[in-house]
Design an enzyme around this catalytic site. Structure first.
Site, PDB file in Angstrom:
ATOM      1  N   THR A  19     -50.148 135.013  37.516  1.00  0.00           N
ATOM      2  CA  THR A  19     -49.977 133.565  37.668  1.00  0.00           C
ATOM      3  C   THR A  19     -51.193 132.819  37.151  1.00  0.00           C
ATOM      4  O   THR A  19     -52.301 133.050  37.596  1.00  0.00           O
ATOM      5  CB  THR A  19     -49.848 133.206  39.146  1.00  0.00           C
ATOM      6  OG1 THR A  19     -48.977 134.125  39.770  1.00  0.00           O
ATOM      7  CG2 THR A  19     -49.334 131.805  39.300  1.00  0.00           C
ATOM      8  N   GLN A  20     -50.971 131.900  36.224  1.00  0.00           N
ATOM      9  CA  GLN A  20     -52.088 131.087  35.769  1.00  0.00           C
ATOM     10  C   GLN A  20     -51.911 129.646  36.156  1.00  0.00           C
ATOM     11  O   GLN A  20     -52.799 128.843  35.941  1.00  0.00           O
ATOM     12  CB  GLN A  20     -52.227 131.201  34.240  1.00  0.00           C
ATOM     13  CG  GLN A  20     -52.461 132.612  33.741  1.00  0.00           C
ATOM     14  CD  GLN A  20     -53.644 133.293  34.401  1.00  0.00           C
ATOM     15  OE1 GLN A  20     -54.531 132.646  34.932  1.00  0.00           O
ATOM     16  NE2 GLN A  20     -53.645 134.613  34.385  1.00  0.00           N
TER      17      GLN A  20
END
Lengths: 266, 251, 247
Positions: free
Chosen positions: A43-44
């Site tokens: 997840t960014q």
């Protein structure tokens, strides 16, 4: 159930530890490797998000407030979400940031509380323990470059002592008598600090709620990702309670007086 | 030629800077380790009281500054290693050994460092006051004094002048003292922080000063006039540790 | 008592000529020799009670629990080899946690009992392990209301309105059949359960026993909890009084 003694002690790495002498968690793994693991991305960015959470200490305990909105970018997607959660009998956590990560955290803490409950040994987890556990988890996830994208306030009362602390996606922690996440830290915290600092042992429940309500109003005026429905969690020596959804009375009629606003020409 | 941009991508940044400043000065038979108590991020103050200086043993005090989450975790890990050492060797770890330990712990994370500037202060095995300072990947050195953190560039030059007597000539016929007395050192520490608070936005709110004394230290007399002194010694070996807290400006 | 299966009783993986697995039957013997455990399923909840035989005056009262909590709303009482009971409780907790992990819901008792039945049955298949020497009474209040199951060493399990296992089960079952369980409240059921345990305890054979009694219902908010001290004292006093009149 492994019935075959020749399997016991394996897998082991004969290069370092021929007889499986040290604890399993530290043995080098010799099994099949997941070739796909290389390509996994983490997840960014948060997707469905909650905005500020506010909290303060007052005479009888700790109070938290958060609105009922989960946004999808600029879309006000879910308008009836509860972002305050009771954990055990002594603690409330409030989260901003990614809501799916918050749901995961809720399930994880629920499991922790159930394990404590089934032990039936007279001990219960208090806010300090919950906060420390969360801080360890959040820091460990950030160290694997796969954060739980949240900013969380942990508040509670145990053995007559009030507790209020913050933990975020980096594992940063801090404690004070007034705290806020997100936009609340910029807009509401100065108001909370002026109203509360020095008076933590004087303010009663009604006054504390009024201070939070005032800050929530300002946030509704100024935070573009907020709504005017919110809840308040109160923790005292008697226990935890999370209020029904309340409505903020705000006035937008000033807009009519602004020249060039809407259909006005001059 | 039209410029060709690289494709852009946002990535999670695992680090953050939490401001603050730490300072340590070694005396003949004592060591002073101080840090302000403000924790900030950008232009926001996160809290006015977040300790950055921690007692490890009755002989060693560690100050950590940089990214607070890494700092707090690093102190936890060092304390754990000291406890294992105590069980294995039936004694506390000597100061220079702790310094070397910190180096190896930091270097082990050379490719994903703890973003912390450490200053270790305390009493050596020979009874002298010592200060060791570290960079985030474990490079270290024993010194007489060191400042680290946001206001390092303001405080270290002041210390160079006042403790190493740089750019200063002694009065004719005398020489600069090799060590300063405790009262002078405490004044220098307090003045360093009040000045840093004036000019650096990330410094302020409060000041915590730890003082470590060797066994039979004569400098203890210097403490008589200090108000708000609190002892945090836990063993009877002879070394003693005290804490002084002071307010700093909150703006 | 029953016949000894000479030669066909050495391993659980051997049938006897008349189709019995003696090791499983012997496991039932271990259950029959243990202190009685009973469960009552009543109108608004569940009551579990155990006759905890005290083998030494040096034991601290109130510890060495035979009724364990699984998740928030499930109680598990064992009769038989108590160490096996603790192992099964741990397994039950894992199964309940796994259900919660998959479905984000509190596990219904039927699912937990089903999983435990499968687990216990697995130990009746091999010569390298022995069957569990316990009968387990599981009680819970889930979304379908109060539920009570008993899992036996063979892995078979049934739902009950009232159940008894252990030494005094015959007498306990007779007493349970006399009660109108579906009309009792949990409070009334606590009194009855205490009375039955005191009744089945044979003073001649064993000296001391402790009554361990737990409940789940509206009064506990759906949680599995030990009965409050005052209610337990009241139940024990009533039970002792009932014994006087019985004799």
């Amino acid at each position: 159930m492994d019935h075959f003694p020749t399997n016991w002690g394996r897998p082991r790495n004969d290069a370092y530890d021929a007889y499986g002498t040290y604890p399993i968690a530290q043995r080098p793994y010799n099994g099949p490797k997941d070739a796909f693991a290389q390509g996994i991305q983490h997840t960014q960015q948060p997707i469905v998000t909650g905005t500020s959470v506010l909290a303060l200490k007052y005479k009888d305990g700790v109070m938290l407030a958060a609105d009922n909105l989960a946004s999808y970018g600029s879309l006000a997607r879910f308008k009836d979400i509860q972002r305050l959660q009771a954990i055990g009998a002594h603690t409330v956590i409030g989260a901003g940031g990614d809501m799916s990560d918050f749901q995961y955290i809720q399930a994880m803490l629920d499991e922790l509380i159930i394990d404590e409950f089934t032990a039936q040994d007279g001990h219960t987890l208090g806010p300090a323990e919950i906060h420390e556990y969360l801080a360890q988890v959040m820091y460990a996830r950030r160290s694997k470059m796969n954060p739980l994208w949240n900013a969380i306030l942990v508040g509670g009362v145990k053995d007559g002592k009030r507790f209020l602390s913050f933990v975020d996606l980096l594992g940063t922690t801090y404690s004070a008598s007034t705290l806020a996440t997100g936009y609340g830290a910029h807009i509401a915290l100065p108001l909370l600090r002026t109203a509360v600092e020095g008076k933590e042992d004087i303010l009663n429940e009604e006054e504390a709620h009024k201070i939070l309500e005032q800050s929530m109003k300002v946030l509704y005026y100024r935070d573009a990702r907020s709504i005017d429905k919110y809840q308040v969690a109160t923790i005292t020596a008697e226990g935890v309670s999370i209020s029904e959804t309340r409505h903020l009375e705000t006035s937008w009629s000033f807009a009519e007086g602004i020249r060039g606003y809407g259909a006005q020409t001059q | 030629m039209p410029s060709i941009e690289q494709p852009q991508q946002r990535q999670f940044n695992p680090y953050s800077e939490n401001g603050g400043t730490i300072l340590a000065i070694a005396g003949a038979d004592f060591s002073v380790i101080a840090g302000d108590t403000r924790q900030s991020e950008g232009y926001s103050i996160q809290t006015r009281y977040a300790p950055k200086v921690f007692r490890l043993t009755d002989r060693a005090v560690l100050a950590v500054n940089g990214f607070a989450a890494d700092g707090n975790m690093f102190v936890k890990k060092v304390r754990q290693r000291l406890e294992w050492y105590r069980h294995a060797h039936a004694k506390d770890m000597p100061l220079r050994a702790i310094a070397r330990l910190i180096q190896t712990m930091l270097y082990a994370r050379r490719f994903f460092p703890f973003y912390v500037y450490n200053i270790l202060g305390g009493i050596e095995e020979d009874g002298t006051g010592a200060v060791y300072s570290f960079d985030p990947v474990g490079s270290y050195e024993r010194e007489a004094c060191r400042a680290a953190g946001a206001a390092q560039s303001l405080v270290q030059p002041f210390l160079d002048n006042q403790i190493y007597f740089k750019n200063q000539l002694p009065a004719p016929g005398t020489s600069h003292p090799a060590h300063l007395p405790l009262s002078t050192v405490l004044s220098l520490v307090i003045d360093s922080f009040t000045s840093a608070t004036e000019r650096h936005i990330e410094v302020g709110d409060g000041l915590e000063i730890y003082i470590v004394f060797s066994k039979g230290s004569t400098s203890l007399q210097g403490l008589a006039s200090v108000r708000g002194l609190q002892e945090v010694t836990t063993t009877d070996d002879g070394e003693r540790v005290f804490v002084i807290r002071r307010e700093l400006k909150k703006d | 008592m029953t016949s000894i299966g000479t030669g066909y009783d050495l391993s659980a993986s051997t049938y006897s000529p008349d189709g019995r697995i003696f090791q499983v039957e012997y496991a039932n013997k271990a259950v029959e020799n243990s202190g009685t455990a009973i469960g009552l399923r009543v109108k608004d909840g569940i009551v579990l009670a155990v006759e905890k035989l005290v083998h030494s005056k040096l034991l601290v009262p109130g510890v060495n629990r035979r009724i364990q909590t699984i998740d928030r709303h499930i109680g598990l009482a064992t009769a038989g080899l108590l160490a096996d009971g603790r192992h099964l409780s741990n397994r039950a907790r894992d199964e309940a946690a796994n259900y919660r992990d998959q479905y984000r819901q509190p596990p219904p008792l039927k699912s937990v009992a089903d999983r435990l039945g499968l687990y216990i049955q697995a130990y009746t298949l091999y010569s390298s392990v022995r069957p569990f020497g316990i009968s387990t009474i599981l009680g819970a209040v889930d979304k379908d209301g109060p539920a009570l199951y008993v899992v036996e060493p063979s892995g078979v399990f049934f739902g009950y309105n009232g159940a008894a296992v252990g030494k005094g089960r015959q007498l306990a079952k007779t007493e349970l059949e006399k009660l109108k369980l579906s009309e009792l409240s949990t409070r009334e059921a606590v009194i009855e359960a205490a009375r039955i345990i005191y009744l089945v305890h044979d003073d001649a054979k064993e000296k001391d026993f402790e009554l361990e009694i737990t409940w789940i219902g509206d009064e506990t908010g759906g949680l599995h909890l030990p009965v409050p001290k005052d209610l337990q004292a009241e139940a024990e006093a009533a039970a002792k009084a009932a014994l006087e009149t019985f004799e």
